[in-house]
Design a protein around this motif. Structure first.
Motif, short mmCIF file in Angstrom:
data_model
loop_
_atom_site.label_atom_id
_atom_site.label_comp_id
_atom_site.label_asym_id
_atom_site.label_seq_id
_atom_site.Cartn_x
_atom_site.Cartn_y
_atom_site.Cartn_z
N ASN A 116 0.86 -1.18 0.00
CA ASN A 116 0.00 0.00 0.00
C ASN A 116 0.90 1.23 0.00
N PHE A 117 0.59 2.13 -0.88
CA PHE A 117 1.35 3.37 -0.94
C PHE A 117 0.50 4.44 -1.58
N THR A 118 1.00 5.67 -1.59
CA THR A 118 0.28 6.76 -2.22
C THR A 118 0.99 7.09 -3.53
N LEU A 119 0.25 6.94 -4.62
CA LEU A 119 0.80 7.19 -5.94
C LEU A 119 0.16 8.45 -6.51
N ASN A 120 0.94 9.49 -6.64
CA ASN A 120 0.45 10.77 -7.16
C ASN A 120 -0.77 11.27 -6.38
N GLY A 121 -0.71 11.08 -5.07
CA GLY A 121 -1.77 11.57 -4.19
C GLY A 121 -2.94 10.61 -4.02
N VAL A 122 -2.90 9.46 -4.67
CA VAL A 122 -4.00 8.51 -4.60
C VAL A 122 -3.57 7.26 -3.84
N PRO A 123 -4.30 6.90 -2.76
CA PRO A 123 -3.96 5.65 -2.08
C PRO A 123 -4.04 4.48 -3.06
N THR A 124 -3.00 3.65 -3.05
CA THR A 124 -2.89 2.58 -4.05
C THR A 124 -2.50 1.29 -3.35
N ARG A 125 -3.12 0.19 -3.80
CA ARG A 125 -2.82 -1.14 -3.26
C ARG A 125 -2.59 -2.06 -4.45
N VAL A 126 -1.43 -2.68 -4.48
CA VAL A 126 -1.12 -3.61 -5.58
C VAL A 126 -0.41 -4.83 -5.02
N THR A 127 -0.52 -5.92 -5.76
CA THR A 127 0.23 -7.12 -5.44
C THR A 127 1.25 -7.32 -6.54
N VAL A 128 2.52 -7.39 -6.13
CA VAL A 128 3.61 -7.45 -7.11
C VAL A 128 4.60 -8.55 -6.74
N PRO A 129 5.30 -9.10 -7.73
CA PRO A 129 6.39 -10.01 -7.43
C PRO A 129 7.45 -9.28 -6.61
N VAL A 130 8.04 -9.94 -5.64
CA VAL A 130 8.99 -9.26 -4.75
C VAL A 130 10.24 -8.78 -5.49
N GLN A 131 10.50 -9.36 -6.66
CA GLN A 131 11.68 -8.94 -7.41
C GLN A 131 11.38 -7.86 -8.45
N MET A 132 10.13 -7.41 -8.54
CA MET A 132 9.75 -6.40 -9.53
C MET A 132 10.33 -5.05 -9.13
N SER A 133 10.82 -4.29 -10.11
CA SER A 133 11.31 -2.94 -9.82
C SER A 133 10.13 -1.99 -9.70
N ALA A 134 10.38 -0.86 -9.03
CA ALA A 134 9.35 0.17 -8.94
C ALA A 134 8.98 0.67 -10.32
N LEU A 135 9.96 0.76 -11.21
CA LEU A 135 9.69 1.20 -12.59
C LEU A 135 8.70 0.26 -13.27
N GLU A 136 8.93 -1.03 -13.17
CA GLU A 136 8.01 -2.01 -13.79
C GLU A 136 6.62 -1.89 -13.17
N MET A 137 6.56 -1.71 -11.87
CA MET A 137 5.26 -1.58 -11.21
C MET A 137 4.53 -0.33 -11.71
N ILE A 138 5.25 0.78 -11.78
CA ILE A 138 4.62 2.04 -12.21
C ILE A 138 4.10 1.90 -13.64
N ARG A 139 4.92 1.35 -14.51
CA ARG A 139 4.53 1.25 -15.92
C ARG A 139 3.55 0.11 -16.19
N ASN A 140 3.82 -1.08 -15.64
CA ASN A 140 3.07 -2.27 -16.04
C ASN A 140 1.90 -2.61 -15.13
N VAL A 141 1.96 -2.21 -13.89
CA VAL A 141 0.86 -2.51 -12.96
C VAL A 141 -0.04 -1.28 -12.81
N ALA A 142 0.56 -0.13 -12.56
CA ALA A 142 -0.23 1.09 -12.39
C ALA A 142 -0.63 1.70 -13.74
N GLY A 143 0.07 1.34 -14.80
CA GLY A 143 -0.28 1.83 -16.13
C GLY A 143 0.13 3.26 -16.40
N LEU A 144 1.10 3.76 -15.64
CA LEU A 144 1.58 5.13 -15.85
C LEU A 144 2.88 5.05 -16.66
N THR A 145 2.82 5.38 -17.92
CA THR A 145 3.96 5.17 -18.81
C THR A 145 4.83 6.40 -19.03
#
Length: 154
Positions: free
Chosen positions: A7-36
């Protein structure tokens, strides 16, 4: 592969995601959150194309695990849309013609945002030093520095 819910705040919005523990923050932002807007450049923390702001500090998101964002404030270039300083920097980049291919621009804008928040009126030398971790392969740096300097005057 082990996964973790964060759980974290992404651009002011509370966000909850499930990610592989080895995923980079960049991959999460682009591929999970969809912010490219945050770009993958070198993947080694050398170019700054993936710059984000984490709890008020600019970082290369390619070097950060996504799970390290748990409980923290993450700002991407998309998050600057509602930020007066971010909008001023973006306008200055456009007005100065500091955008060519645009690939490095999000990282440059994020780094400029960080710089101007800490030092609202930097000298040109301080601007040069402030963006030295961000590479531009197209335009060089004169127009980028001009843009950041112009953003300090508005």
């Amino acid at each position: 592969m082990s996964q973790q819910t964060i759980n974290f705040t992404l651009n002011g919005v509370p966000t909850r995601v499930t990610v592989p523990v080895q995923m980079s923050a960049l991959e999460m932002i682009r591929n999970v959150a969809g912010l490219t807007g945050t770009k993958y450049g070198c993947g080694e923390g050398e170019c700054g194309a993936c710059t984000i702001i984490l709890d008020g500090v600019s970082l290369n998101s390619c070097l950060l695990f996504a799970v390290e964002c748990d409980g923290r404030q993450v700002t991407t270039v998309e998050g600057l849309a509602d930020d007066p300083l971010g909008r001023r920097i973006e306008k200055a980049f456009v007005d100065a013609g500091a955008v060519q291919c645009g690939f490095c621009t999000p990282g440059m804008v994020m780094q400029a945002r960080q710089l101007l928040e800490k030092n609202p009126h930097p000298s040109r030398e301080e601007i040069q030093r402030g963006i030295e971790g961000n590479l531009c392969r197209c335009t060089g740096y004169v127009k980028i520095i001009d843009a950041i300097e112009a953003a300090t005057k508005e």
